[in-house]
Design a protein around this motif. Structure first.
Motif, mmCIF file in Angstrom:
data_model
loop_
_atom_site.group_PDB
_atom_site.id
_atom_site.type_symbol
_atom_site.label_atom_id
_atom_site.label_comp_id
_atom_site.label_asym_id
_atom_site.label_seq_id
_atom_site.Cartn_x
_atom_site.Cartn_y
_atom_site.Cartn_z
ATOM 1 N N LEU A 1 17.130 2.882 30.524
ATOM 2 C CA LEU A 1 18.277 2.659 29.712
ATOM 3 C C LEU A 1 18.869 3.715 28.876
ATOM 4 O O LEU A 1 20.093 4.065 29.206
ATOM 5 C CB LEU A 1 18.071 1.708 28.869
ATOM 6 C CG LEU A 1 19.127 1.432 27.878
ATOM 7 C CD1 LEU A 1 20.424 0.743 28.960
ATOM 8 C CD2 LEU A 1 18.958 0.125 26.786
ATOM 9 N N PRO B 1 22.428 -1.928 25.709
ATOM 10 C CA PRO B 1 21.436 -2.059 24.706
ATOM 11 C C PRO B 1 21.445 -3.296 23.908
ATOM 12 O O PRO B 1 22.740 -3.601 23.339
ATOM 13 C CB PRO B 1 21.406 -0.718 23.859
ATOM 14 C CG PRO B 1 22.859 -0.373 23.748
ATOM 15 C CD PRO B 1 23.411 -0.721 25.207
ATOM 16 N N LEU C 1 16.489 -4.360 22.928
ATOM 17 C CA LEU C 1 15.543 -3.276 23.448
ATOM 18 C C LEU C 1 14.115 -3.720 23.404
ATOM 19 O O LEU C 1 13.235 -2.894 23.317
ATOM 20 C CB LEU C 1 15.674 -2.149 22.323
ATOM 21 C CG LEU C 1 17.176 -1.559 22.188
ATOM 22 C CD1 LEU C 1 17.316 -0.666 21.280
ATOM 23 C CD2 LEU C 1 17.284 -1.003 23.580
ATOM 24 N N CYS D 1 20.556 -5.199 29.701
ATOM 25 C CA CYS D 1 20.324 -3.950 30.281
ATOM 26 C C CYS D 1 19.966 -3.824 31.691
ATOM 27 O O CYS D 1 19.483 -2.948 32.174
ATOM 28 C CB CYS D 1 19.243 -3.099 29.523
ATOM 29 S SG CYS D 1 17.688 -3.819 29.541
ATOM 30 N N CYS E 1 15.531 -1.301 29.445
ATOM 31 C CA CYS E 1 15.073 -1.154 28.209
ATOM 32 C C CYS E 1 13.722 -0.857 28.106
ATOM 33 O O CYS E 1 13.138 -0.205 27.105
ATOM 34 C CB CYS E 1 15.842 -1.749 26.953
ATOM 35 S SG CYS E 1 15.281 -3.524 27.021
#
Length: 155
Positions: free
Chosen positions: A26, A40, A43, A50, A62
């Motif tokens: 990412l 994002p 995360l 993502c 991510c």
């Protein structure tokens, strides 16, 4: 800190990028290559904003290291320009704020590429890997079903 030069095949183009061992796919997509369609979110792999396709399967970019994607075929939302699934999302109003939309489109594209006639249970299972905070799930499912039905009519 060690850096590595690797080639990434993204949307059928080869990009030479310099990465650190801990660089996520990412971060490389967004910060080095300007491919900002993958968003994002959490995360940590929970939300799916993502999502990209790697060798035809959906991955949360991510939580995959960029080095792990070297030598594989990566498709981002930018690589799905003008595809039936994108048009279906528009026609079915399968978005509200739009933040999660690229991830859902990638996940839907991966599903219909893998299984052209998935069961309702399979659809629900695949869609459950992404989160929409605006509650567009019904419209997202309708968009996916419209592409599946169109494909089945044209066989």
């Amino acid at each position: 800190m060690n850096r590595f030069n690797v080639a990434l095949n993204i949307n059928d183009e080869i990009y030479q990028v310099e990465i650190r061992p801990f660089s996520t796919l990412l971060s490389i997509l967004r910060l080095q290559l300007g491919l900002t369609g993958a968003k994002p979110g959490c995360l940590n792999g929970d939300c799916g904003a993502c999502t990209v396709m790697i060798d035809g399967l959906p991955y949360k970019s991510c939580i995959i290291l960029a080095i792990e994607a070297a030598g594989k075929k990566i498709i981002t939302i930018e690589g799905l320009k003008n595809t039936p699934i994108q048009h279906a999302f528009i026609e079915q109003f399968a978005f509200q704020c739009g933040y999660c939309t690229p991830g859902f489109i990638m996940n839907c594209q991966a599903l219909i590429s893998k299984d052209q006639n998935p069961s309702k249970e399979t659809i629900k299972e695949w869609l459950s890997s992404n989160i929409c905070r605006c509650t567009s799930y019904e419209e997202i499912e309708k968009a996916l079903l419209s592409v599946i039905e169109h494909n089945n009519r044209n066989e």
